[in-house]
Enzyme design. Structure first.
Site, PDB file in Angstrom:
ATOM      1  N   HIS A 103      -7.337   1.031   4.399  1.00 41.52           N
ATOM      2  CA  HIS A 103      -6.543   2.380   4.781  1.00 41.52           C
ATOM      3  C   HIS A 103      -7.099   3.027   5.961  1.00 41.52           C
ATOM      4  CE1 HIS A 103      -4.277   1.622   1.130  1.00 41.52           C
ATOM      5  NE2 HIS A 103      -5.173   1.942   0.303  1.00 41.52           N
TER       6      HIS A 103
HETATM    7  O1  RIB Z   1      -3.825   6.172   0.285  1.00 39.09           O
HETATM    8  C1  RIB Z   1      -5.088   5.856   0.759  1.00 39.09           C
HETATM    9  C2  RIB Z   1      -5.707   7.110   1.274  1.00 39.09           C
HETATM   10  O2  RIB Z   1      -6.249   7.862   0.187  1.00 39.09           O
HETATM   11  C3  RIB Z   1      -7.274   6.848   2.196  1.00 39.09           C
HETATM   12  O3  RIB Z   1      -7.266   7.804   2.979  1.00 39.09           O
HETATM   13  C4  RIB Z   1      -8.226   7.073   0.965  1.00 39.09           C
HETATM   14  O4  RIB Z   1      -9.443   7.363   1.441  1.00 39.09           O
HETATM   15  C5  RIB Z   1      -7.754   8.006  -0.022  1.00 39.09           C
HETATM   16  O5  RIB Z   1      -8.167   9.161   0.542  1.00 39.09           O
END
Ligand code: RIB
Ligand code: CA
Length: 322
Positions: free
Chosen positions: A244
């Protein structure tokens, strides 16, 4: 040219992976970590950011930001994914030698953009509350930022629609009103959502190899990812994790890794679909159309092998330079 960034973050396991990536990249100057609630409480987010600053001697300022969403009721820290205090099984020491800047994050952002117009890219990998507060306090920042890069949202590409609700990604769900303000403001935004971040995987083998090849830094990434991998294996059925937050950093380093689609973006702010992100990407004129004021870019495809190799090589070089 080296890009100056402020990284707005809720560390967070994948946030820590992204912070290390940004610091490690010769193409990025990491000037600040502005913190926000999300994966952890604001106190734990800030402590985790300060811990990383101390551990890796980051020059970046650490600045505490919002403790709660713009309007909605808080949904609480994502402890099931990131552990009780945000960094899985790793606990930042209670006492640290480094301190946070005294300003609130939104003010720091305004001051930094005003001091260096057109120079700073804002990269947000948590709920967008600090950016929305900065926009509210000083709307002129839309003309001062170089670019805004956001990890958040899901647009249904390759079947990716949500990770905390059927139609919402966590960062946007945590503060949909802030996200809608940030996405519909008249500034250049590139959105790296689940459509691309869920197409790249740090497999268990990849992380083992990084631990073996990237010294203490690789070991730390391996250590911090244990809790995350347990969540993925038990709840998602994957032996590894999605990429992510590091994907937003990869976009800053090399936008060519992604195929981007242009068009204004809005966010559903209330009801069962709160946090749903929708892009208008046709050219039709409609009788009723509130998708205007901003032609944002949304990531729809990623060269994931190249992205994984970029992460790996950047971290290995960083570990060798220390
Ligand atoms: O959905 C993924 C995101 O949500 C990323 O930024 C992770 O760190 C959580 O905050
Ligand atoms: Ca995050």
């Amino acid at each position: 040219m080296v890009k100056k960034i402020i990284l707005d973050t809720d560390p967070g396991i994948d946030d820590a992976m992204a912070i290390i990536f940004a610091e490690a990249s010769p193409d990025i100057e990491l000037t600040a970590l502005t913190t926000v609630f999300g994966n952890a409480t604001i106190e734990n987010s800030t402590r985790n950011a300060l811990y990383l600053k101390q551990k890796y001697q980051l020059k970046a300022d650490v600045v505490q930001g919002a403790a709660k969403p713009f309007l909605r009721a808080p949904v609480g820290a994502t402890t099931v994914v990131h552990g009780e205090k945000g960094l899985g099984n790793i606990e930042a020491p209670e006492h640290l030698e480094v301190e946070a800047d005294s300003r609130p994050a939104y003010q720091y952002i305004i001051d930094a953009l005003t001091a260096e117009p057109g120079e700073i890219t804002l990269v947000a990998v948590g709920p967008l509350t600090n950016l929305a507060l900065a926009l509210e306090a000083e709307p002129e920042i839309v003309n001062l930022v170089k670019e805004v890069v956001v990890m958040g949202g899901a647009f249904g590409e390759s079947g990716h629609r949500g990770n905390v609700s059927p139609y919402a990604e966590a960062n946007i769900y945590d503060d949909p009103h802030a996200a809608d303000r940030v996405f519909s403001a008249d500034w250049p935004v590139a959105i790296i959502g689940l459509d691309v971040t869920e197409e790249s995987f740090f497999s268990s083998e990849y992380l083992d190899q990084l631990r073996d090849d990237a010294g203490e830094v690789g070991q730390f990434i391996w250590d911090v990812s244990r809790y995350y991998l347990k969540f993925y294996s038990q709840r998602v059925g994957l032996q590894g994790c999605h990429v992510h937050d590091p994907s937003a950093i990869a976009y800053v380093i090399d936008p060519q890794l992604f195929t981007m689609r242009r068009g204004p973006v809005r966010v559903v702010t209330e009801g069962p679909a709160a946090g749903y992100t929708i892009q208008k990407f046709d050219q039709r004129n409609y009788m009723h159309d509130e998708w205007s004021g901003g032609a944002q870019l949304v990531g729809v495809k990623v060269h994931s092998e190249s992205l994984l190799e970029l992460y790996r090589q950047t971290v290995i070089s960083f570990s060798q330079s220390r």
